[in-house]
Design an enzyme around this catalytic site. Sequence first.
Site, PDB file in Angstrom:
ATOM      1  N   GLU A  60      34.896 -15.938  10.512  1.00  0.00           N
ATOM      2  CA  GLU A  60      35.036 -15.173  11.756  1.00  0.00           C
ATOM      3  C   GLU A  60      36.165 -15.743  12.609  1.00  0.00           C
ATOM      4  O   GLU A  60      36.504 -16.929  12.505  1.00  0.00           O
ATOM      5  CB  GLU A  60      33.700 -15.253  12.520  1.00  0.00           C
ATOM      6  CG  GLU A  60      33.692 -14.492  13.835  1.00  0.00           C
ATOM      7  CD  GLU A  60      32.286 -14.322  14.428  1.00  0.00           C
ATOM      8  OE1 GLU A  60      31.357 -15.005  13.974  1.00  0.00           O
ATOM      9  OE2 GLU A  60      32.137 -13.492  15.342  1.00  0.00           O
ATOM     10  N   GLU A 208      25.164  -7.004  14.074  1.00  0.00           N
ATOM     11  CA  GLU A 208      24.099  -7.304  15.042  1.00  0.00           C
ATOM     12  C   GLU A 208      24.095  -6.264  16.170  1.00  0.00           C
ATOM     13  O   GLU A 208      24.164  -6.596  17.361  1.00  0.00           O
ATOM     14  CB  GLU A 208      24.242  -8.743  15.581  1.00  0.00           C
ATOM     15  CG  GLU A 208      24.033  -9.778  14.477  1.00  0.00           C
ATOM     16  CD  GLU A 208      23.849 -11.225  14.939  1.00  0.00           C
ATOM     17  OE1 GLU A 208      24.045 -11.524  16.122  1.00  0.00           O
ATOM     18  OE2 GLU A 208      23.504 -12.058  14.078  1.00  0.00           O
ATOM     19  N   TYR A 274      19.182 -17.575  10.530  1.00  0.00           N
ATOM     20  CA  TYR A 274      19.622 -18.961  10.697  1.00  0.00           C
ATOM     21  C   TYR A 274      18.374 -19.830  10.792  1.00  0.00           C
ATOM     22  O   TYR A 274      17.437 -19.486  11.519  1.00  0.00           O
ATOM     23  CB  TYR A 274      20.452 -19.105  11.977  1.00  0.00           C
ATOM     24  CG  TYR A 274      21.816 -18.458  11.878  1.00  0.00           C
ATOM     25  CD1 TYR A 274      22.878 -19.139  11.284  1.00  0.00           C
ATOM     26  CD2 TYR A 274      22.046 -17.179  12.370  1.00  0.00           C
ATOM     27  CE1 TYR A 274      24.133 -18.554  11.195  1.00  0.00           C
ATOM     28  CE2 TYR A 274      23.301 -16.588  12.279  1.00  0.00           C
ATOM     29  CZ  TYR A 274      24.346 -17.285  11.700  1.00  0.00           C
ATOM     30  OH  TYR A 274      25.591 -16.718  11.605  1.00  0.00           O
ATOM     31  N   GLU A 328      24.676 -13.309   7.003  1.00  0.00           N
ATOM     32  CA  GLU A 328      24.804 -14.534   7.800  1.00  0.00           C
ATOM     33  C   GLU A 328      23.558 -15.372   7.569  1.00  0.00           C
ATOM     34  O   GLU A 328      22.429 -14.897   7.772  1.00  0.00           O
ATOM     35  CB  GLU A 328      24.952 -14.228   9.294  1.00  0.00           C
ATOM     36  CG  GLU A 328      26.301 -13.607   9.636  1.00  0.00           C
ATOM     37  CD  GLU A 328      26.525 -13.438  11.138  1.00  0.00           C
ATOM     38  OE1 GLU A 328      25.982 -14.233  11.927  1.00  0.00           O
ATOM     39  OE2 GLU A 328      27.253 -12.503  11.496  1.00  0.00           O
TER      40      GLU A 328
HETATM   41  O1  AHR Z   1      27.990 -16.829  13.005  1.00  0.00           O
HETATM   42  C1  AHR Z   1      28.027 -16.919  14.389  1.00  0.00           C
HETATM   43  C2  AHR Z   1      27.434 -15.698  15.081  1.00  0.00           C
HETATM   44  O2  AHR Z   1      26.062 -15.630  14.813  1.00  0.00           O
HETATM   45  C3  AHR Z   1      27.962 -14.367  14.615  1.00  0.00           C
HETATM   46  O3  AHR Z   1      29.138 -14.031  15.244  1.00  0.00           O
HETATM   47  C4  AHR Z   1      26.862 -13.439  15.002  1.00  0.00           C
HETATM   48  O4  AHR Z   1      26.812 -12.302  14.180  1.00  0.00           O
HETATM   49  C5  AHR Z   1      25.616 -14.293  14.898  1.00  0.00           C
HETATM   50  O5  AHR Z   1      24.796 -14.154  16.000  1.00  0.00           O
END
Ligand code: AHR
Length: 524
Positions: A60, A208, A274, A328
């Site tokens: 990114e 998102e 995550y 992600e």
């Molecule tokens: O990876 C960092 C951020 O985490 C990304 O930009 C977003 O899609 C997510 O919340």
Amino acid sequence: MSQFHDIYDRRDGKGFLAAFVILLLCVFSPVASFSANKLVVDADLGSETINKNIYGHFAEHLGGCIYGGVWVGEDSPIPNTRGIRNDVVEALKDLDIPVLRWPGGCFADEYHWMDGIGPKEKRPPMVNTHWGMVTENNHFGTHEFLDLCEMLGLEPYICGNVGSGSVLEMQQWVEYITFDGDSPMANLRRQNGRKEPWKVKFWGVGNESWGCGGNMTPEYYADLYQRYQTYLRNFSGNRLYKIACGSYGTRFDWTEVLMKKAGRRMNGLSLHYYCGSGKKSRSATDFEEEDWFAQLQRALEMDEILAAHSAIMDQYDLEKRVGLIVDEWGAWHAVEPGTNPGFLYQQNSLRDALVAGLTFNIFNRHCERVQMANIAQTINVLQAMVLTQGEKMLLTPTYHVFEMFKGHQDAVLLPAYLQCGDYQFGNEKIPMLNASASRSREGSILISLCNLDPNNSAELDCELRGADPSSVLARVLTADAITAHNTFDDPESVKPETFHHYEFNKDGIKAVLPPKSVVVFEIQ
Ligand code: AHR
């Protein structure tokens, strides 16, 4: 204390027999037998392919991922090819990365691609409002990204702007990149120096959209998705694989609504997860065992999260046409002290390597539905493969796991039954071991294992059925401390070594897996 983990389905019934025999052993044997960790692999079975795109990446416009990490510009003293760092490209080539997602993330929904084409001095700057409020000069745009993809020999995955963009803007981006005929966009591309169109198969429609991509409801986004995707055309033999913005973690209503309303019009539905950081400490390198345990426990939740989203998708798509695209994932620690909080620059330790290893084992086992995954992010951001500092570069423990697991790419998932003890911390426990196995097109077998327990080695008896193996190569990634990591002064503190603590014969392998380790066996 022991229990079954990861008993997989076996279509011919022998798998159930194996599981039943192990169960009998557990029930009727004295307690001592529970200490035996056992893995049974059916090397001659298996029907699902592990899509190589599970080993994909994400880059990114965020902190030092693109600027400094990939792009240094043609005039930089750092050796580069057309502005792209040579050392980073060389390092990433060894991972056989199949696919790279770009330009975001949250950045994607405020990125206007036309600002990133044409002569660099004429490209208008913008403010990267999500990530550090820094000015972005747009020097790394569509041509530069696709140049990087060609250098790395991988497939691009572009995420288009729904949040602040328009249908026309996204439609024109596809035309600009992929149309080989006579059209305003294709001619603009030629004017900017690229005669032949590129092939870009993977196209994301927003990121998102429930959050940074527009704070939408699933119903509203599902309608928007259908509208946007209508105008994304298959030009000149470039068949698009359209990926709708999906859910986060355990937010299941989003998956339900998207599949119900728009499932027929998508090829893939994304998912982000995550696994955070530790319990008390969020530092990437300054943490205790309770943080180690909490992190791995949360990483293991990926298994149930995938199962639950897959079950919802099954209701609308039993034949599994729509891929679950985990675009992600990874660990998210506190930024390194003294760095811009908006740049998400974190170190990477042995703990991150275990996160990567166990997550890949989970992805592999869900390969019927999971068709792609993209770790966040490739360089200098979150759970990175590569960290840079000026002209210096280091490879992280996570990098090494990608390299050790690359033999799983496009291999057939093998049924594997794992019985193992627990790793107990305080009143909580998680399975000590984690595994997956595959057979490559050439016939070699890769077995990947993680020992999550930082204090105890694990004796493992691995039975290989339906194979006639002649040799094995084994490697291990471990270190003395749970916090071990590579630094610019000591860049090879954590790296794979040849593994010797095993015996091999035609029936299988008996091994002693060290505490806190990732081990792979490549069997011929
Ligand atoms: O990876 C960092 C951020 O985490 C990304 O930009 C977003 O899609 C997510 O919340």
